[in-house]
Design a protein around this motif. Structure first.
Motif, PDB file in Angstrom:
ATOM      1  N   ALA A  71       0.586  -1.361   0.299  1.00  0.00           N
ATOM      2  CA  ALA A  71       0.068   0.041   0.037  1.00  0.00           C
ATOM      3  C   ALA A  71       0.842   1.344   0.342  1.00  0.00           C
ATOM      4  O   ALA A  71       1.780   1.029   0.575  1.00  0.00           O
ATOM      5  N   LYS A  72       0.439   1.732  -0.630  1.00  0.00           N
ATOM      6  CA  LYS A  72       1.439   3.376  -1.034  1.00  0.00           C
ATOM      7  C   LYS A  72       0.820   3.763   0.014  1.00  0.00           C
ATOM      8  O   LYS A  72       1.878   5.064   0.781  1.00  0.00           O
ATOM      9  N   SER A  73       0.198   4.583   0.104  1.00  0.00           N
ATOM     10  CA  SER A  73      -0.902   5.592   0.826  1.00  0.00           C
ATOM     11  C   SER A  73      -2.376   5.566   1.129  1.00  0.00           C
ATOM     12  O   SER A  73      -3.081   4.104   0.427  1.00  0.00           O
ATOM     13  N   GLY A  74      -2.986   5.922   2.290  1.00  0.00           N
ATOM     14  CA  GLY A  74      -4.299   5.510   2.235  1.00  0.00           C
ATOM     15  C   GLY A  74      -5.090   6.601   3.511  1.00  0.00           C
ATOM     16  O   GLY A  74      -4.093   6.938   4.335  1.00  0.00           O
ATOM     17  N   ASP A  75      -5.857   6.844   3.355  1.00  0.00           N
ATOM     18  CA  ASP A  75      -7.133   6.854   4.455  1.00  0.00           C
ATOM     19  C   ASP A  75      -6.387   6.353   5.837  1.00  0.00           C
ATOM     20  O   ASP A  75      -6.615   5.188   6.036  1.00  0.00           O
ATOM     21  N   GLY A  76      -6.309   7.611   6.563  1.00  0.00           N
ATOM     22  CA  GLY A  76      -5.871   6.882   7.623  1.00  0.00           C
ATOM     23  C   GLY A  76      -6.892   6.166   8.911  1.00  0.00           C
ATOM     24  O   GLY A  76      -6.769   5.200   9.110  1.00  0.00           O
ATOM     25  N   ASP A  77      -7.537   6.283   8.763  1.00  0.00           N
ATOM     26  CA  ASP A  77      -8.683   5.758   9.504  1.00  0.00           C
ATOM     27  C   ASP A  77      -8.479   4.052   8.765  1.00  0.00           C
ATOM     28  O   ASP A  77      -8.922   2.908   9.551  1.00  0.00           O
TER      29      ASP A  77
END
Lengths: 515, 288
Positions: free
Chosen positions: B4-10
């Motif tokens: 996963a490179k980035s994403g929604d914190g929640d």
């Protein structure tokens, strides 16, 4: 009129495909009106307002895809659904291979498909004339993709076609759109009232794409093959193409795309333009304005200009067109980023005419412009592997394609060269084309992306800015998702040019010093 | 194993610290949607190049074409890895967390006024044939009727809200939900942009945030799950990164920064980006 409905339960198709599908469905000739939308209550209200509500639509759910077709008869509606289903499943089918009948000879193909009227021939050049002759003898128009066909064979085939009232497109003809069907390398564009005769493949593609972007459309794009306007061949196919489009009721404006013809051929073409009852726009890359204007033609110096003139002559309202003017603040910004040593443009092209156009634009301001396709021998590259000053390379030229696929299919040679050029501290700008459409690479920008990112980073590490311009030739109807290609390009830090013409102009202006 | 490179914190938090159970709801070339079993919410796994968004995880993949992921495939998490059937595992190692944070309304409106004017002109020139502001008649009566209804309803919504007639404004906003072509109907996209502005702190209509939530309460049955999720998130000020970047550029950016940010929004979907942008303009012009 009959209205029929098909509801596809729980069917989610992304918006871009859905819109494209809707546009294509409305272009099916037998369709009076087609609606493709999600089955929401509000969309049902619209359907009710336009009088197309049925019990099936009424019962559709918000997650259902509703397809409504209005046509003259029930039978035609069924036919339209078949076509729409084909469009829906096209991508899947193309990867798995549809059931198809293979014929081993032209004669058996003619016998097996008596309704066919055109043959595309792409066999080894040694056998191509024989197959093309057979096709013409069977009253088929011919698109001859093969190259390495002798000029004598070309003249003989074109003369035979002329006698029989058939088209003989090629040899070495890679682009045509006949009856709204793209053949070999071409883009998905709208049907309209502009016809094109083109001796230059990507040049013709560029004009069709720009016409599409300006809201216009194409009747036919007739390819001639690159040698047609030579002294020997005499422009047989160009002249036949103009005549065919003049006689075609659907065509209101004719566009000619080519390198400048041989003088005797130019005279013939201009004479035909003079007699033609329809307006003719002429884009001969690097051609002569005066002669064209004297013959009553509409001269275009560049590709976008040719498309713009064509759509205006075809009836478009100029005030409503977005002409995509050059981004002048960007030019100032890039000039400021380049150091005084970064003087040169390196153009790395998969499309020959796109290369030619960018090169001619550069030649308007610089003398030292070299290329493997330069007409002036003094400025032709001595060694195509080594760039000199401003260099423009057509990777589709024979030197690069012997024993290798065309760069529009296999980008590896260009990637290697890009890496080499990016290291040169005298380079300010690298300009490249990415051609989408039928026959082209599925992800041309993606293939180049790692190299672009790496090159930009390496230049930055050395304390210089490397400007990379990418032009993506395609439309929203092409299968490669032009929007995604543009996004990838932008994500890499490259500049996206909105046309071949703008790519050339930006490249030139970025490296102009001291103005 | 995919990264996963980035994403929604929640979303990342749920994968790492809780059990995530769900199934594949829908698949596209570059995104797949997952429906979570315990809450029913939709989550998205998107390929690189797509911007961060609420409930979304961006992974190191170009497209899902060869992954053979199908609707109803089981999705579960464990040891910081999200697994889709036995077809794909995505590790959260090294993932960059992103949370949507909308900028505050500027105290001086000079830059904003100029940028809104530029944005309107740019949408006219470069927008993608929005049905909301289409100036021409097409040959398709369905399209024309759709355009008429969208235009009329968006105008009514704005005027009722300006006149503080909240209940009728809610009716007009609700009448936009599910209206329009595309996977996310144009009316929904417009509301996403409009809700974004209402959620900007210090703007004149900030107190009408509850208006958004009221509208979304009606939305569940009026549009599809995918569009509903975007609306529900926008109603509480959670929008994709390109939209929050555009808001920042509108409030404080130069013209060039504005156009770069706007281009990214306009590139969303087929006409979705244009419709979102029109919703933003409509919301900002209420503040005049």
């Amino acid at each position: 009129m009959t209205v029929q409905v098909l509801v596809k339960p729980n069917t989610y198709i992304d918006s871009v495909s859905l819109m494209s599908l809707s546009t294509k469905a409305n272009q099916i000739e037998i369709v009076e009106q087609a609606i493709i939308a999600m089955g929401t209550e509000m969309n049902k209200e619209v359907i009710r307002n336009v009088g197309l509500m049925t019990p099936e639509v009424e019962s559709a759910k918000t997650s259902d895809l509703v397809i409504i077709v209005k046509a003259a008869s029930e039978e035609l509606c069924e036919g339209a659904f078949d076509s729409i289903n084909d469009l829906l499943t096209k991508k899947k089918d193309s990867s798995k291979g549809k059931s198809e009948v293979k014929y081993s000879t032209i004669t058996s193909a003619v016998n097996g498909t008596p309704e066919a009227n055109l043959a595309i021939i792409a066999v080894n050049g040694s056998y191509a004339p024989r197959e093309a002759r057979k096709a013409l003898e069977n009253n088929l128009h011919v698109m001859l993709f093969s190259d390495n066909v002798s000029i004598e064979d070309e003249i003989e085939l074109k003369t035979l076609a002329q006698e029989k009232g058939l088209l003989m497109m090629g040899p070495d003809c890679g682009t045509a759109i006949i009856g709204n069907v793209a053949l070999c390398f071409a883009n998905a564009v709208r049907k309209g009232n502009i016809g094109i005769v083109g001796a230059s493949g990507t040049g013709s593609q560029e004009v069709t794409v720009r016409i599409h972007e300006f809201g216009g459309g194409i009747t036919q794009l007739i390819g001639t093959g690159g040698r047609d306007l030579s002294e020997e061949v005499g422009g047989i196919m160009m002249l036949a193409g103009i005549k065919a489009l003049e006689e075609d009721d659907a065509t209101k404006v004719i566009v000619l795309v080519s390198k400048p013809p041989a003088p005797s051929v130019e005279e013939k073409v201009l004479a035909q333009i003079k007699q033609c009852k329809k307006p003719v726009v002429v884009w001969f890359v690097g051609g002569n304005e005066e002669k064209v204007t004297q013959a009553g033609g509409h001269f275009a110096k560049m590709s976008k200009e040719a498309a713009l003139k064509a759509v205006l002559l075809a009836g478009a309202d100029e005030s409503k067109l977005n002409k995509r003017a050059l981004n002048l603040p960007l030019i100032e910004e890039v000039r400021a980023k380049l150091n005084p040593q970064q003087k040169y443009i390196r153009g790395l092209f998969s499309g020959g005419t796109l290369c030619d156009e960018a090169m001619h634009i550069a030649m308007e301001k610089f003398d030292n412009v070299y290329s493997n396709i330069q007409r002036d021998p003094e400025y032709r590259l001595k060694d195509v592997r080594v760039s000199q000053d401003h260099t423009f390379i057509d990777f589709g030229d024979d030197q690069f394609t012997q024993g290798k696929p065309h760069p529009m299919i296999d980008p590896s040679t260009r990637i290697e060269r890009f890496i080499q050029e990016a290291k040169d501290p005298s380079v300010g700008v690298i300009v490249m084309d990415f051609v989408l459409g039928f026959g082209a690479h599925e992800d041309p920008v993606g293939a180049m992306l790692p190299a672009i990112i790496e090159a930009k980073q390496a230049a930055e590490d050395e304390g210089r800015h490397l400007e990379i311009i990418g032009y993506i030739l395609g439309t929203e109807l092409d299968s490669q998702n032009i929007e995604g290609q543009i996004n990838k390009l932008l994500a890499s830090g490259a500049t996206h040019a909105s046309s071949s013409q703008n790519a050339g102009l930006l490249a030139r202006e970025f490296v102009v010093k001291g103005e | 194993m995919r990264f996963a490179k980035s994403g929604d914190g929640d979303f990342i938090q749920r994968i790492i610290h809780h059990k995530f159970h769900g199934f594949v709801h829908s698949t596209f070339n570059r995104t797949i949607n997952i429906q979570c079993l315990d809450r029913g919410d939709l989550y998205t796994i998107a390929c690189k190049g797509i911007d961060n968004a609420p409930n979304t995880l961006i992974i190191d993949l170009e497209h899902f074409e060869e992954a053979d992921i199908r609707v109803n495939d089981i999705v579960s998490s464990g040891h910081s890895v999200l697994s889709i059937a036995n077809k794909m595992s995505i590790t959260m190692n090294g993932v960059k967390r992103w949370n949507c944070k909308l900028p505050k309304y500027p105290s001086e409106a000079d830059v904003l006024i100029m940028n809104v004017s530029t944005m309107k002109q740019y949408i006219k020139l470069h927008g993608n044939n929005s049905r909301i502001e289409r100036a021409f008649k097409s040959s398709n009566p369905f399209d024309d009727e759709m355009s008429r209804m969208l235009h009329e309803r968006t105008q009514l919504l704005v005027s009722e809200l300006q006149n503080k007639r909240i209940s009728t404004a809610i009716t007009h906003a609700t009448s936009l939900i599910g209206l329009g072509p595309g996977l996310t109907p144009a009316g929904d996209d417009f509301l996403v942009g409009f809700f974004t502005v209402l959620n900007i702190e210090n703007n004149r209509y900030f107190l009408y945030k509850s208006f958004c939530e009221e509208v979304v309460l009606q939305a569940k049955t009026l549009t599809n799950d995918i569009s509903y999720m975007a609306l529900a998130k926008a109603a509480v000020g959670q929008v994709r990164e390109s939209i929050s970047d555009l808001m920042e550029a509108l409030f404080r950016g130069s013209e060039e920064e504005l156009l770069l940010a706007l281009d990214r929004v306009l590139a969303v979907g087929s006409t979705s980006g244009t419709d979102i942008a029109l919703g933003i303009v409509a919301g900002l012009e209420m503040n005049k």
